[in-house]
Motif scaffolding. Structure first.
Motif, PDB file in Angstrom:
ATOM      1  N   PHE A   1       0.826  -1.208   0.000  1.00 21.84           N
ATOM      2  CA  PHE A   1       0.000   0.000   0.000  1.00 21.84           C
ATOM      3  C   PHE A   1       0.865   1.265   0.000  1.00 21.84           C
ATOM      4  CE2 PHE A   1      -2.140   3.352   2.428  1.00 21.84           C
ATOM      5  CZ  PHE A   1      -3.255   3.547   1.627  1.00 21.84           C
ATOM      6  N   LYS A   2       1.917   1.228   0.822  1.00 20.35           N
ATOM      7  CA  LYS A   2       2.802   2.394   0.866  1.00 20.35           C
ATOM      8  C   LYS A   2       3.473   2.598  -0.498  1.00 20.35           C
ATOM      9  CE  LYS A   2       3.810   2.094   5.812  1.00 20.35           C
ATOM     10  NZ  LYS A   2       4.863   1.864   6.827  1.00 20.35           N
ATOM     11  N   SER A   3       3.887   1.470  -1.143  1.00 18.19           N
ATOM     12  CA  SER A   3       4.532   1.594  -2.459  1.00 18.19           C
ATOM     13  C   SER A   3       3.556   2.148  -3.485  1.00 18.19           C
ATOM     14  CB  SER A   3       5.042   0.210  -2.885  1.00 18.19           C
ATOM     15  OG  SER A   3       5.601   0.273  -4.181  1.00 18.19           O
ATOM     16  N   LEU A   4       2.299   1.607  -3.442  1.00 20.30           N
ATOM     17  CA  LEU A   4       1.285   2.103  -4.387  1.00 20.30           C
ATOM     18  C   LEU A   4       0.967   3.575  -4.130  1.00 20.30           C
ATOM     19  CD1 LEU A   4      -1.150  -0.944  -4.461  1.00 20.30           C
ATOM     20  CD2 LEU A   4       0.388  -0.194  -6.282  1.00 20.30           C
ATOM     21  N   ALA A   5       0.934   3.961  -2.851  1.00 19.68           N
ATOM     22  CA  ALA A   5       0.674   5.365  -2.537  1.00 19.68           C
ATOM     23  C   ALA A   5       1.767   6.260  -3.102  1.00 19.68           C
ATOM     24  CB  ALA A   5       0.565   5.541  -1.022  1.00 19.68           C
ATOM     25  N   THR A   6       3.039   5.761  -3.000  1.00 22.82           N
ATOM     26  CA  THR A   6       4.152   6.538  -3.567  1.00 22.82           C
ATOM     27  C   THR A   6       4.021   6.646  -5.079  1.00 22.82           C
ATOM     28  OG1 THR A   6       5.572   5.773  -1.770  1.00 22.82           O
ATOM     29  CG2 THR A   6       6.650   6.712  -3.687  1.00 22.82           C
TER      30      THR A   6
END
Length: 535
Positions: A213-218
């Protein structure tokens, strides 16, 4: 247990003699233990008639003691109770107690507290003489009768055998249940182990999902930035397209004129054909030079950006250096102030140590003087005849205080009396003039039951001289509770006394206060003072 609604008390007790017969008639006292005064207080005076004691509201009681007893009960506290005989039952040196064991329950509907002392049997004197007991009292009864020892032992043995068989059957049943429970426990443990593994896997999956999720948010943030950049480029392209349309219109006009010029040029080309090879070579050289020029422009822009970043970093470093210099100056000033305060504190500590040693030396001298005065008082009081007539408490207190203050004023010492606790054993009575004290000598005290003699404590002190600024809390250290209460009352304040064990401070003397000395105070403020209690 809501004892705050308590209205009545009922006490039941049964007593049998050494031959297992009801006690014909026996006058007794019922007492409770007062923790604050460390003494047993009698609340009921009654008779055991034909082995039965039943106390209700009509029973003769000591009204003042009973009021204190009811106050303790209504605070949901059950003090220790005991029953004693008014006359000696055995030729023993210890104080003889009938019983101190009891059960109780509260009837909320009738608001009646029921104390059940059960049934007790007087022990043979031979058995009592073999018991050690306590140094000051001994319990002279037992919940079991010794009148028929052998029969009771056989009966008790038979009951024990029956209970043993019952317990063995219960044990076998319990073992069977325990085996089943262990099997259930094993199944539950396996299920728990599987659930724990599943929970671990789910936790790992949750962790991986959080990372994704953090990677997708980035990535989404980067896409949003690219979208904004593309939108800006699209706007620029639309503007450029409009400009191109305008240029196209102009070019069409120019094309018509150029067509004419082209025809003319064709004629010229035919004439310039020999020079075409030279023109193409010049074009290639021009393209190469143009590429080198573009690369140089890009390198120059990159150097300009690096130079701007270096300027910003240099400005930030200068600011941080200035902040460090300011913090260094502040720390230096605080260190100098701390060194100064430490030197002042060391000097004050040395002065206090000197005063403490001087006070200890004076205290030793005063202790010796008090001992000598006590010897003189003992010698003078040997031949003094006691006045056995009842005297008002106020008169006794006034006479004693006057004599002590007179002796205190004649003493030229640097130290004055702070407080004296005087314990007097006497008979306390109340009549129309108030509370009276009747002193006893050695002869008259023999004719009076010891339970009727009270111990009266008079707290005598010189007037406190605590001085403070208006609106400030004075120093309350070194005074008794009575003195502290008078000081605070004169300033419109209230006292919250707390007692703690403090071996280095005389019992009854204050050694800590809150708020501190010279603190700003308000009318009716509650002041906490801690007193020493070493008894």
């Amino acid at each position: 247990m809501p004892l705050s609604k308590l209205k009545h008390i009922r006490i039941d007790f049964s007593l049998y003699d050494e031959k297992n017969k009801p006690k014909a008639k026996l006058p007794i006292f019922i007492q409770y233990y007062e923790v604050t005064t460390n003494a047993w207080i009698s609340i009921y005076v009654a008779d055991i008639v034909k082995g039965v004691l039943s106390i209700e509201e009509t029973t003769k009681s000591r009204a003042k003691a009973l009021l204190s007893f009811f106050k303790i009960l209504k605070n949901n506290q059950i003090p220790e109770l005991r029953i004693i005989a008014q006359k000696t039952l055995y030729t023993l040196d210890q104080f003889q107690v009938l019983t101190s064991l009891y059960a109780f329950h509260f009837d909320e509907e009738q608001s009646v507290l029921h104390f059940d002392f059960g049934t007790a049997y007087l022990l043979p004197e031979a058995i009592l003489k073999e018991q050690q007991g306590f140094t000051d009292f001994i319990v002279v009864t037992s919940p079991y009768s010794f009148a028929y020892d052998n029969q009771l032992l056989d009966k008790s043995l038979q009951q024990c055998l029956t209970k043993t068989k019952t317990l063995e059957a219960s044990l076998a049943k319990t073992k069977t249940q325990l085996t089943a429970k262990q099997k259930q426990y094993t199944e539950v443990a396996n299920t728990l182990k599987t659930a724990t593994k599943t929970h671990t896997d789910l936790s790992q999956a949750h962790t991986d999902l959080e990372a994704n999720f953090k990677s997708l948010a980035t990535d989404a943030k980067d896409c949003q930035e690219e979208k904004e950049a593309l939108q800006a480029a699209l706007n620029d392209a639309q503007q450029a397209l409009e400009a191109l349309h305008e240029k196209n219109t102009k070019l069409q006009t120019q094309n018509e004129s150029l067509t004419t010029s082209l025809n003319e040029a064709k004629q010229d080309i035919e004439r310039l054909t020999p020079f075409e090879g030279l023109y193409e070579a010049s074009q290639k050289e021009y393209a190469a030079l143009n590429g080198n020029y573009t690369e140089s422009i890009q390198a120059l822009e990159h150097c300009a950006k690096g130079y701007t970043a270096l300027q910003e970093a240099y400005a930030q470093l200068q600011k941080e250096q200035q902040d460090c210099l300011e913090q260094l100056e502040t720390c230096s000033a605080e260190k100098a102030q701390s060194d100064k305060e430490r030197l002042e504190a060391n000097a004050a500590l040395d002065a206090l140590n000197t005063k403490y040693n001087t006070a200890v030396e004076h205290l030793g001298n005063k202790t010796e003087e008090v001992a000598q005065l006590q010897l003189k008082i003992d010698e003078l009081s040997k031949e003094v005849a006691f006045d056995l007539r009842p005297m008002p408490v106020s008169g006794v207190y006034t006479n004693i205080v006057n004599e002590i203050q007179l002796a205190d004023n004649l003493n030229n010492s640097d130290y004055k009396l702070s407080n004296i606790q005087l314990k007097i054993k006497s008979l306390v009575n109340r009549d129309q003039d108030g509370v009276n004290l009747q002193f006893l000598n050695h002869e008259t005290a023999k004719e009076i039951n010891g339970n009727s003699i009270s111990e009266v404590v008079l707290d005598i002190e010189s007037a406190p001289r605590a001085v403070s600024e208006p609106g400030k809390l004075p120093n309350l250290i070194g005074f008794t509770e009575t003195a502290v209460r008078r000081i605070l009352s004169n300033q419109g304040l209230r006292l919250n006394p707390v007692y703690q064990k403090q071996s280095t401070v005389p019992s009854g003397e204050s050694f800590k206060q809150s708020p501190a000395v010279n603190s700003t105070i308000q009318n009716n403020q509650l002041i906490t003072v801690i007193f020493s209690k070493n008894e």
